[in-house]
Design an enzyme around this catalytic site. Structure first.
Site, short mmCIF file in Angstrom:
data_model
loop_
_atom_site.label_atom_id
_atom_site.label_comp_id
_atom_site.label_asym_id
_atom_site.label_seq_id
_atom_site.Cartn_x
_atom_site.Cartn_y
_atom_site.Cartn_z
N HIS A 82 40.99 33.72 38.42
CA HIS A 82 40.11 34.12 39.52
C HIS A 82 38.66 34.06 39.07
O HIS A 82 38.31 34.55 38.00
CB HIS A 82 40.44 35.56 39.96
CG HIS A 82 39.66 36.01 41.14
ND1 HIS A 82 40.06 35.82 42.44
CD2 HIS A 82 38.47 36.65 41.22
CE1 HIS A 82 39.17 36.32 43.27
NE2 HIS A 82 38.19 36.84 42.56
N ASP A 161 41.25 45.53 51.28
CA ASP A 161 40.13 44.74 50.77
C ASP A 161 39.49 43.92 51.89
O ASP A 161 38.28 43.75 51.93
CB ASP A 161 40.57 43.82 49.63
CG ASP A 161 39.38 43.05 49.05
OD1 ASP A 161 38.47 43.72 48.52
OD2 ASP A 161 39.34 41.82 49.15
N ARG A 168 31.33 45.74 53.28
CA ARG A 168 30.36 45.66 52.18
C ARG A 168 29.39 44.52 52.40
O ARG A 168 28.20 44.63 52.08
CB ARG A 168 31.11 45.46 50.84
CG ARG A 168 31.79 46.72 50.35
CD ARG A 168 32.74 46.42 49.23
NE ARG A 168 32.10 45.83 48.09
CZ ARG A 168 32.69 44.98 47.23
NH1 ARG A 168 33.96 44.65 47.40
NH2 ARG A 168 32.04 44.49 46.22
N SER A 183 38.22 45.32 44.08
CA SER A 183 38.48 44.26 45.06
C SER A 183 39.22 43.09 44.41
O SER A 183 40.24 42.61 44.92
CB SER A 183 37.13 43.80 45.64
OG SER A 183 37.24 42.58 46.30
N LYS A 187 43.68 42.36 44.54
CA LYS A 187 44.23 41.10 45.06
C LYS A 187 45.05 40.38 44.00
O LYS A 187 46.11 39.83 44.28
CB LYS A 187 43.09 40.19 45.54
CG LYS A 187 42.52 40.63 46.88
CD LYS A 187 41.39 39.74 47.33
CE LYS A 187 40.16 39.92 46.50
NZ LYS A 187 38.89 39.62 47.08
N1 URA Z 1 35.05 38.62 44.75
C1 URA Z 1 35.94 39.48 45.29
O1 URA Z 1 37.09 39.14 45.53
N2 URA Z 1 35.53 40.72 45.58
C2 URA Z 1 34.29 41.16 45.33
O2 URA Z 1 33.97 42.30 45.60
C3 URA Z 1 33.36 40.25 44.77
C4 URA Z 1 33.79 38.98 44.47
#
Ligand code: URA
Length: 436
Positions: A82, A161, A168, A183, A187
């Site tokens: 990621h 999220d 946000r 966040s 995931k």
């Molecule tokens: N990427 C994400 O998935 N979440 C965030 O808060 C910032 C970058």
């Protein structure tokens, strides 16, 4: 329990209990707590921060706000990767097939681009026919047969999220280390992979502007993942300038195809080799990173990584003729060179400005409803450390917007380049590796 009391507690700098964090996340996901209270809490967290325990509980509450995937029906160690986001970041398109060609299993759920950052799903969809909506048995079959899939997140995965990130985005609360950590990790954990490699980007084009913040974010995420039994590691990579030379969806796919043919830009390839060798070690395909790196170099040379990419695109419904003949990708109506106005070395190439300019040329979206022009973007001819002569091409814009709209964008792009007389060194893409 009353939400207002929890907001006041955090506003005044106190730690929230596990029960209080779960009350907020569950209540907000179900719609029982309104946006304004959740955004007040998020702003309090931006200012007051969170302890490691609080971030860990927030991550867990978010992860379990919806479906949690079980990938045990997939063969082998499932690796995931990621990036915290950047400009020109087509790494997953190259790295996914590379690690699969070397024997790892990649079942990756990706996201869309927003604002100045691109998203892997949009890039994939610039290939005619490709679908990212692959679920259930079809997903399992594809990964077991080919070793890789890059698909979209289902609506049921981490709904907390989805709501919190959207909030946000419009309340100035994205740049918070605890909120980003929760966040990302919620995931990744819900996506079910056995190992996680985090690419934490650092620089003007990233959420983390300096190394101290990037290190802190990476350390928190690595600790959360490892505590929950997933081998989690991080690479800190440079995002002060865009990655590679292409910015924009179809342009980046073409660069990814070139990279899989062994003709990729140096920074992109270095990131793929470094990240890939860690992922292959996490997958236990190789004991050492050196062995992994050798195999990755080999799979580019012998065409096995490109073959994997073709198989993945075909399995996801894509028209292979575009991959075999990238010149088939439709070009934008206007392809215009941006020329240097002085001699010198490129000292800065501001990733944020290039990302925003690419978006304005049609290559990105300001809101999630915007439709992307897949052919739009910017090809960078000069990057940091390069020498340029007055009148030489700095970069080339690709757009379907009229001249009246693209001329001011060209001026912005010129400002993204800082050119100086003194020699400037190219910046290394890998800044640090964090392993516990
Ligand atoms: N990427 C994400 O998935 N979440 C965030 O808060 C910032 C970058």
């Amino acid at each position: 329990m009353r939400m207002v009391d929890l907001i006041i507690k955090k506003r005044d700098g106190h730690e929230l209990s596990d029960e209080e964090i779960r009350f907020w996340v569950n209540g907000y996901t179900k719609g029982e707590i309104p946006d304004y209270q959740s955004s007040a809490m998020q702003m309090a967290i931006v200012f007051r921060g969170m302890s490691k325990r609080e971030v860990s509980t927030l991550t867990d509450a978010m992860e379990h706000s919806g479906e949690v995937l079980d990938l045990s029906m997939l063969k082998g160690v499932k690796v995931d990767k990621h990036s915290t986001g950047g400009v020109g970041d087509k790494t997953s398109l190259v790295l996914g097939p590379m690690v699969a060609a070397c024997g790892a299993t990649l079942a990756k759920l990706s996201g869309r681009g927003l604002g100045h950052t691109g998203g892997t799903l949009d890039k994939l969809e610039s290939i005619p026919g490709v679908t990212i909506a692959i679920e259930g048995q079809r997903f399992v079959d594809q990964v077991n047969r080919i070793g890789c899939a890059i698909v979209g997140q289902t609506a049921s995965l981490v709904p907390a999220d989805k709501k919190m990130y959207a909030l946000r985005d419009v309340t100035g609360t994205v740049e918070s280390i605890p909120l980003i950590a929760a966040s990302v990790m919620s995931k990744k954990l819900a996506s079910g992979a056995d190992t996680i490699l985090l690419d934490v980007t650092v620089g003007e084009g990233a959420f983390m502007k300096n190394m101290d913040d990037a290190r802190e974010l990476a350390n928190i995420m690595v600790e959360i993942g490892n505590r929950l039994g997933r081998d989690t590691r991080a690479v800190l990579s440079d995002m002060s300038e865009p990655l590679g030379k292409a910015v924009g969806n179809a342009l980046e796919v073409k660069e990814a195809i070139a990279a899989l043919h062994g003709e990729g830009p140096e920074d992109l390839m270095e990131l793929c080799y470094t990240a890939g060798s860690i992922m292959l070690q996490q997958a236990k395909v190789f004991k050492t990173k050196e062995e992994g790196r050798k195999a990755l170099v080999e799979c580019i040379k012998n065409g096995k990584a490109f073959e994997k990419f073709c198989l993945m695109i075909e399995a996801q419904g894509g028209d292979l003729s575009y991959i075999l003949h990238p010149e088939k990708f439709e070009l934008a109506k206007h392809i215009v060179d941006v020329k240097a106005e002085q001699d010198g070395y490129v000292k800065e190439l501001e990733a944020l400005e290039i990302g925003v300019s690419s978006m304005k040329l049609g290559g990105g979206r300001e809101t999630l409803e915007d439709v992307i022009d897949m052919s739009a973007g910017i090809m960078l001819n000069k990057k940091i450390g390069d020498y340029v002569k007055k009148g030489e091409t700095l970069c080339t814009i690709h757009t379907n917007k009229p001249e009246s709209e693209y001329l001011p964008i060209i001026e912005d792009i010129k400002h993204a380049y800082v050119i100086v007389k003194e020699k400037v060194e190219a910046r290394p893409v890998i800044k640090e590796i964090i392993e516990k």
